[in-house]
Design a protein around this motif. Structure first.
Motif, PDB file in Angstrom:
ATOM      1  N   PRO A 126      -3.589  -4.885 -21.895  1.00 24.94           N
ATOM      2  CA  PRO A 126      -4.805  -4.457 -22.589  1.00 24.94           C
ATOM      3  C   PRO A 126      -5.867  -4.373 -22.035  1.00 24.94           C
ATOM      4  O   PRO A 126      -6.302  -5.833 -21.149  1.00 24.94           O
ATOM      5  N   ALA A 127      -7.423  -3.784 -21.687  1.00 18.47           N
ATOM      6  CA  ALA A 127      -7.728  -3.753 -20.719  1.00 18.47           C
ATOM      7  C   ALA A 127      -9.444  -4.490 -21.386  1.00 18.47           C
ATOM      8  O   ALA A 127      -9.163  -4.217 -22.776  1.00 18.47           O
ATOM      9  N   PRO A 128     -10.442  -5.915 -21.042  1.00 16.46           N
ATOM     10  CA  PRO A 128     -11.438  -5.526 -22.003  1.00 16.46           C
ATOM     11  C   PRO A 128     -12.421  -4.896 -22.117  1.00 16.46           C
ATOM     12  O   PRO A 128     -12.323  -3.777 -21.416  1.00 16.46           O
ATOM     13  N   GLY A 129     -12.479  -4.462 -23.155  1.00 18.16           N
ATOM     14  CA  GLY A 129     -13.028  -3.230 -24.434  1.00 18.16           C
ATOM     15  C   GLY A 129     -12.382  -1.842 -24.296  1.00 18.16           C
ATOM     16  O   GLY A 129     -12.930  -1.315 -25.310  1.00 18.16           O
ATOM     17  N   GLY A 130     -11.480  -2.101 -24.433  1.00 20.00           N
ATOM     18  CA  GLY A 130     -10.341  -1.158 -25.059  1.00 20.00           C
ATOM     19  C   GLY A 130      -9.563  -0.745 -24.235  1.00 20.00           C
ATOM     20  O   GLY A 130     -10.154  -0.488 -23.104  1.00 20.00           O
ATOM     21  N   GLY A 131      -8.147  -0.274 -24.632  1.00 22.83           N
ATOM     22  CA  GLY A 131      -7.680   0.927 -23.580  1.00 22.83           C
ATOM     23  C   GLY A 131      -6.322  -0.297 -23.178  1.00 22.83           C
ATOM     24  O   GLY A 131      -6.223  -1.297 -22.896  1.00 22.83           O
ATOM     25  N   LEU A 132      -5.277   0.318 -21.687  1.00 23.80           N
ATOM     26  CA  LEU A 132      -4.386  -0.386 -20.872  1.00 23.80           C
ATOM     27  C   LEU A 132      -5.237  -0.204 -19.382  1.00 23.80           C
ATOM     28  O   LEU A 132      -6.119   0.997 -19.384  1.00 23.80           O
ATOM     29  N   THR A 133      -4.648  -1.354 -18.394  1.00 24.53           N
ATOM     30  CA  THR A 133      -5.287  -1.343 -16.728  1.00 24.53           C
ATOM     31  C   THR A 133      -3.748  -1.046 -16.263  1.00 24.53           C
ATOM     32  O   THR A 133      -2.699  -2.012 -17.021  1.00 24.53           O
ATOM     33  N   LEU A 134      -3.409  -0.799 -15.500  1.00 23.48           N
ATOM     34  CA  LEU A 134      -2.220  -1.374 -14.296  1.00 23.48           C
ATOM     35  C   LEU A 134      -2.732  -1.192 -12.894  1.00 23.48           C
ATOM     36  O   LEU A 134      -3.506  -0.212 -13.160  1.00 23.48           O
ATOM     37  N   ASP A 135      -2.600  -2.033 -12.329  1.00 24.98           N
ATOM     38  CA  ASP A 135      -3.048  -2.009 -11.029  1.00 24.98           C
ATOM     39  C   ASP A 135      -2.920  -0.544 -10.365  1.00 24.98           C
ATOM     40  O   ASP A 135      -1.335   0.003 -10.328  1.00 24.98           O
ATOM     41  N   PRO A 136      -3.539  -0.116  -9.580  1.00 23.15           N
ATOM     42  CA  PRO A 136      -3.118   1.517  -9.465  1.00 23.15           C
ATOM     43  C   PRO A 136      -2.385   1.056  -7.883  1.00 23.15           C
ATOM     44  O   PRO A 136      -1.190   1.812  -7.745  1.00 23.15           O
ATOM     45  N   ALA A 137      -1.743   0.528  -7.631  1.00 19.83           N
ATOM     46  CA  ALA A 137      -0.866  -0.035  -6.495  1.00 19.83           C
ATOM     47  C   ALA A 137       0.150  -0.374  -6.921  1.00 19.83           C
ATOM     48  O   ALA A 137       1.585   0.347  -6.644  1.00 19.83           O
ATOM     49  N   THR A 138       0.728  -0.975  -8.197  1.00 22.28           N
ATOM     50  CA  THR A 138       1.646  -1.091  -9.300  1.00 22.28           C
ATOM     51  C   THR A 138       2.173   0.301  -9.544  1.00 22.28           C
ATOM     52  O   THR A 138       3.487   0.932  -9.835  1.00 22.28           O
ATOM     53  N   VAL A 139       0.955   1.160 -10.127  1.00 22.32           N
ATOM     54  CA  VAL A 139       1.741   2.414 -10.479  1.00 22.32           C
ATOM     55  C   VAL A 139       2.100   3.464  -9.414  1.00 22.32           C
ATOM     56  O   VAL A 139       2.995   3.917  -9.523  1.00 22.32           O
ATOM     57  N   GLU A 140       1.819   3.188  -8.165  1.00 20.71           N
ATOM     58  CA  GLU A 140       2.328   4.047  -7.437  1.00 20.71           C
ATOM     59  C   GLU A 140       3.529   3.528  -6.924  1.00 20.71           C
ATOM     60  O   GLU A 140       4.542   4.680  -7.157  1.00 20.71           O
ATOM     61  N   LYS A 141       3.348   2.562  -7.286  1.00 19.80           N
ATOM     62  CA  LYS A 141       5.133   2.014  -7.083  1.00 19.80           C
ATOM     63  C   LYS A 141       6.285   2.482  -7.771  1.00 19.80           C
ATOM     64  O   LYS A 141       7.095   2.476  -7.484  1.00 19.80           O
ATOM     65  N   LEU A 142       5.528   2.061  -8.381  1.00 19.45           N
ATOM     66  CA  LEU A 142       6.517   3.074  -9.933  1.00 19.45           C
ATOM     67  C   LEU A 142       7.028   4.456 -10.357  1.00 19.45           C
ATOM     68  O   LEU A 142       8.100   4.860 -10.374  1.00 19.45           O
ATOM     69  N   LEU A 143       5.411   4.825  -9.495  1.00 19.44           N
ATOM     70  CA  LEU A 143       5.908   6.412  -9.475  1.00 19.44           C
ATOM     71  C   LEU A 143       7.108   6.548  -8.522  1.00 19.44           C
ATOM     72  O   LEU A 143       7.884   7.482  -9.105  1.00 19.44           O
ATOM     73  N   TYR A 144       6.791   5.917  -7.049  1.00 17.84           N
ATOM     74  CA  TYR A 144       8.091   6.558  -6.339  1.00 17.84           C
ATOM     75  C   TYR A 144       8.948   5.517  -6.774  1.00 17.84           C
ATOM     76  O   TYR A 144      10.383   6.423  -6.331  1.00 17.84           O
ATOM     77  N   ALA A 145       9.322   4.257  -6.792  1.00 21.67           N
ATOM     78  CA  ALA A 145      10.038   4.054  -8.019  1.00 21.67           C
ATOM     79  C   ALA A 145      11.288   4.992  -8.969  1.00 21.67           C
ATOM     80  O   ALA A 145      12.852   4.642  -9.195  1.00 21.67           O
ATOM     81  N   SER A 146      10.255   5.213  -9.650  1.00 19.12           N
ATOM     82  CA  SER A 146      10.770   6.270 -10.711  1.00 19.12           C
ATOM     83  C   SER A 146      11.503   7.807 -10.144  1.00 19.12           C
ATOM     84  O   SER A 146      11.636   8.406 -10.738  1.00 19.12           O
ATOM     85  N   ALA A 147      10.120   8.056  -9.106  1.00 19.39           N
ATOM     86  CA  ALA A 147      11.008   9.820  -8.551  1.00 19.39           C
ATOM     87  C   ALA A 147      12.281  10.220  -8.251  1.00 19.39           C
ATOM     88  O   ALA A 147      13.292   9.138  -8.037  1.00 19.39           O
TER      89      ALA A 147
END
Length: 138
Positions: A68-89
């Protein structure tokens, strides 16, 4: 391999991809007149076609692993998103032969794939896989 994307009739005419009567001049252009007015689509390749798919899978990863992000929504570090994209490709090697010749907008282009299955010039770190991304356990 290609993405079938909406194509403006005006652009197709300007590039000589359809005849004066609207008939496609090549297999890369599709005309659909089933509902009265004709619509055109074209098979296209490249980052312009891949980016929306990768962005969608990145959004799925944020929805699954984000905090959860302050003010609503979700947040995830861009480097983590990149790592997960590569790992699930799904890794995809260069095609054989490594040279690909194709026509787009009336021009012939030749591209040569360089690199290995883990990272190459045609498929990068692989092809995004939405199902794998949402069921992936890091």
């Amino acid at each position: 391999r290609s993405i079938l994307a909406a194509a403006p009739e005006r652009a197709l005419r300007a590039n000589g991809r359809i005849a004066a009567d609207g008939t496609p001049k090549g297999a890369d252009v599709v005309r659909d007149c089933t509902r009265g007015a004709c619509s055109y689509y074209q098979y296209l390749d490249g980052t312009s076609m891949a980016a929306p798919h990768a962005t969608g899978v990145a959004a799925l990863l944020v929805s699954r692993f984000g905090k959860p992000a302050p003010g609503g929504g979700l947040t995830l570090d861009p480097a983590t998103v990149e790592k997960l994209l590569y790992a699930s490709a799904d890794p995809k090697p260069c095609p054989t032969p490594r040279q690909h010749v194709y026509q787009t907008f009336g021009q012939t282009q030749t591209h040569v794939c360089e690199g290995d299955t883990a990272d190459n010039g045609f498929y990068g770190h692989g092809v995004v896989d939405a199902w794998k991304a949402v069921t992936f356990e890091p």
